[in-house]
Motif scaffolding. Structure first.
Motif, PDB file in Angstrom:
ATOM      1  N   UNK A   1      30.073 -17.526  58.701  1.00  0.00           N
ATOM      2  CA  UNK A   1      30.935 -18.232  57.752  1.00  0.00           C
ATOM      3  C   UNK A   1      30.197 -19.390  57.087  1.00  0.00           C
ATOM      4  N   UNK A   2      29.244 -19.972  57.797  1.00  0.00           N
ATOM      5  CA  UNK A   2      28.444 -21.046  57.201  1.00  0.00           C
ATOM      6  C   UNK A   2      27.609 -20.511  56.046  1.00  0.00           C
ATOM      7  N   UNK A   3      27.116 -19.280  56.202  1.00  0.00           N
ATOM      8  CA  UNK A   3      26.320 -18.657  55.147  1.00  0.00           C
ATOM      9  C   UNK A   3      27.196 -18.128  54.014  1.00  0.00           C
ATOM     10  N   UNK A   4      28.344 -17.571  54.381  1.00  0.00           N
ATOM     11  CA  UNK A   4      29.245 -17.001  53.375  1.00  0.00           C
ATOM     12  C   UNK A   4      30.681 -17.366  53.736  1.00  0.00           C
ATOM     13  N   UNK A   5      31.244 -18.322  53.046  1.00  0.00           N
ATOM     14  CA  UNK A   5      32.575 -18.823  53.385  1.00  0.00           C
ATOM     15  C   UNK A   5      33.690 -17.838  53.062  1.00  0.00           C
ATOM     16  N   UNK A   6      33.372 -16.749  52.366  1.00  0.00           N
ATOM     17  CA  UNK A   6      34.378 -15.743  52.021  1.00  0.00           C
ATOM     18  C   UNK A   6      34.262 -14.480  52.872  1.00  0.00           C
ATOM     19  N   UNK A   7      33.556 -14.578  53.989  1.00  0.00           N
ATOM     20  CA  UNK A   7      33.379 -13.427  54.877  1.00  0.00           C
ATOM     21  C   UNK A   7      34.655 -13.235  55.702  1.00  0.00           C
ATOM     22  N   UNK A   8      35.506 -12.357  55.234  1.00  0.00           N
ATOM     23  CA  UNK A   8      36.820 -12.168  55.850  1.00  0.00           C
ATOM     24  C   UNK A   8      36.718 -11.588  57.258  1.00  0.00           C
ATOM     25  N   UNK A   9      35.829 -10.622  57.459  1.00  0.00           N
ATOM     26  CA  UNK A   9      35.707  -9.971  58.767  1.00  0.00           C
ATOM     27  C   UNK A   9      35.297 -10.976  59.845  1.00  0.00           C
ATOM     28  N   UNK A  10      34.341 -11.835  59.521  1.00  0.00           N
ATOM     29  CA  UNK A  10      33.890 -12.822  60.498  1.00  0.00           C
ATOM     30  C   UNK A  10      34.955 -13.898  60.739  1.00  0.00           C
ATOM     31  N   UNK A  11      35.731 -14.191  59.719  1.00  0.00           N
ATOM     32  CA  UNK A  11      36.814 -15.164  59.906  1.00  0.00           C
ATOM     33  C   UNK A  11      37.863 -14.610  60.869  1.00  0.00           C
TER      34      UNK A  11
END
Length: 279
Positions: free
Chosen positions: A93-103
């Motif tokens: 999420x730090x790299x990509x704040x729109x990563x839904x799966x990791x959220x």
């Protein structure tokens, strides 16, 4: 089951009243009489001929049934797996704040860790609202006046845990205690929340892009199966609570201590707690 059969018979009466002929040899009046007779028999005899015998058979079957409780090694594996996946999700999420799966993974690992520590019913934690959680934040100063009377151990616990009281069974307040690491991960999840949730979802553990919560027992089961435990079937919310109830009996807790412990469950008294430990 008897109530369900009675409801079915009542619905059948409504169906019969709408028709003059049920079959070539059965009139609506005859069918109505038979259904009303069935309802009367259920009301008068079901509890004696079916319910009591069924309850007795179920209790007898429990006598020699092996009770499954989670193994300490399996719980350790689950905890380590949850921590590892949470760290990976935070990094993603730090790299990509729109990563839904990791959220979703981050949110689910937080949920499972709180269940693992607090032994809460999934539904109680599942319906924890965001508003209640945020209102309970920043209240550490309330404990300053007690700093002189509490023990050193209790001071450490106050620093390690955050206390949130949520609505439990029968409307009783039940405490939820996230540890420091879980609390930090929750703050990270709240930081990215606006990227995945609309304002209509009021739950802390909500399902992104919807107004519903995450699946409670399925979430715990998914992570319990993925960590490679020796006994996967033993890691459920019910058996976690049974495990804790068994420990209270092993520790030979006094009635007062047991009453305080039961109040944390927010649902039952010591009698039910003892029953949980032996069934």
């Amino acid at each position: 089951m008897g109530t369900t059969l009675k409801k079915c018979a009542e619905l059948a009466i409504v169906f019969v009243l709408k028709r003059k002929q049920i079959a070539e040899t059965v009139t609506s009046a005859e069918a109505e009489v038979d259904l009303k007779t069935l309802i009367q028999v259920i009301e008068l005899q079901w509890q004696y001929e079916v319910s009591s015998q069924a309850a007795n058979d179920l209790n007898i079957n429990k006598w020699n049934k092996v009770t499954l409780v989670p193994l300490a090694g399996d719980l350790r594996l689950l905890k380590e797996s949850l921590i590892s996946k949470a760290k990976a999700a935070v990094a993603a999420l730090t790299e990509n704040k729109n990563n839904k799966d990791q959220y979703i993974i981050l949110l689910e690992t937080i949920y499972c860790r709180i269940i693992l520590l607090n032994r809460r019913r999934p539904g109680e934690l599942q319906r924890l609202s965001l508003d209640i959680y945020e209102k309970s934040d920043g209240k550490e100063s309330n404990y300053e006046e007690f700093s002189q009377v509490i023990s050193p151990t209790e001071r450490i616990l106050l620093k390690k845990f955050k206390r949130v009281v949520n609505r439990g069974k029968r409307g009783r307040g039940v405490p939820v205690l996230p540890v420091v690491l879980t609390y930090r991960n929750t703050k990270i999840a709240l930081h990215y929340r606006e990227n995945f949730f609309n304002k209509e979802n009021l739950y802390l553990f909500g399902n992104p892009n919807s107004t519903e919560t995450i699946w409670d027992y399925k979430t715990l089961s998914k992570y319990a199966n993925s960590c490679g435990p020796k006994n996967r079937k033993a890691i459920t919310s019910t058996r976690l609570r049974k495990h804790l109830a068994t420990l209270t009996q092993i520790f030979s807790m006094s009635k007062n201590d047991l009453r305080v412990a039961c109040s944390c469950y927010g649902s039952h008294h010591g009698r039910t707690q003892r029953q949980l430990s032996i069934t």
